[in-house]
Design a protein around this motif. Sequence first.
Motif, short mmCIF file in Angstrom:
data_model
loop_
_atom_site.label_atom_id
_atom_site.label_comp_id
_atom_site.label_asym_id
_atom_site.label_seq_id
_atom_site.Cartn_x
_atom_site.Cartn_y
_atom_site.Cartn_z
N TYR A 6 0.83 -1.21 0.00
CA TYR A 6 0.00 0.00 0.00
C TYR A 6 0.87 1.26 0.00
CZ TYR A 6 -3.73 3.24 1.32
OH TYR A 6 -4.63 4.29 1.35
N ARG A 45 -1.89 1.10 6.82
CA ARG A 45 -2.08 2.23 5.91
C ARG A 45 -0.92 3.23 5.94
NH1 ARG A 45 -7.30 0.59 6.96
NH2 ARG A 45 -8.72 0.66 5.17
N ALA A 93 -5.66 6.53 8.71
CA ALA A 93 -5.33 6.50 7.29
C ALA A 93 -3.98 7.10 6.94
CB ALA A 93 -6.42 7.21 6.49
#
Length: 354
Positions: A69, A112, A156
């Motif tokens: 990610y 994240r 996030a």
Amino acid sequence: MRSKILIILLAAIILIGATGCIKFTKQTTTQSKLGGVFFTDDRFETWKTHSLLMTPGETAGSISGVDVYTMKIDPSDNEAVYAATRADGLYYSYNGGAGWNKSSKLPAGFVRDIVVDPKSKCVIYAAVENKLWKSNDCARTWQNIYYTDNVEKKIAAMDIDWYEPKILYAGLTDGSFIKSENYGVSWQLLNKFDVRVNKIIVDPFDSRNVYLGLLTGGFYKTTDKGKTIEDLNKAMKDFKGAKTYYDFDVSRSSKNVIVYASKFGLLRSLDGGTTWSEVKILTPPATEMIYAVAIDPSNANYMYYSTDTAVYKTIDGGKNWVVKKTPTTRVVSSIIVHPKEGNKILVGVKEAVQ
């Protein structure tokens, strides 16, 4: 001789009339489905897989099946790299990505973001789902230092104040922008946006400045460590689609230089976000998503951005671009340029879903 040529031409005309066209086989580059990490030491002229998993025994392991990610490099040790995955936890490398280890003590899940204390390389923070974890021993063990009141409210984005590493910033999927002034022990709400805070970068030249990219919410900035928030979207109002944020980066070599990727395309500011100009790119506006952008830490004229199937590079600030096809069907989700050797670049790849 002329009669032979006429016969050949006549045969070609008959063939075209019978088939309607002449077909040529186009040569294509075969792409793999590999995930994990790739490496280039010549600015994407060639690619190599860098997904070796350091496992005991004769058979080597691999992280080529994972979706990366995002990736971060240790600011005090350029050989230390961290790869956050979408479903398989955190991996780390202490040899520039040549070999990887899994942080087995960190709970599995969607990581994240990660940040490393710039003055204490063994202090690492990782955002996993709705919890923030901290390691004081180079990812060997972890302790939970923060969690949200709802499992659907994820952490996030994060960053750390390089001047005062006790100060941490985090952005949540519900739009909360929070800050800790004591290494994550306690937190305060700085601002509540309407949409997810996707990325946070502390200005490399002045840690009082903090930039925030918001999913469908555009770009914001604070110049006083979060006391007040400035909306930078107003300066982008002439660029249609700019509020649909994709990614951004801040130059480490040229003060106040920012590159911002959105549905419009690429914008660049030379004054910390006060004014913006279009960077002419090869991708027509609103036709392809830009998954990642990066500025070479040692030269702001070297920039990169990735789309579904390619990485684009410029060495003259965007006047000219070169396109390089990616070696995998997965998209480049993160571009890490070596801080001192700009020809060396690590990229993480993932399936093309947000």
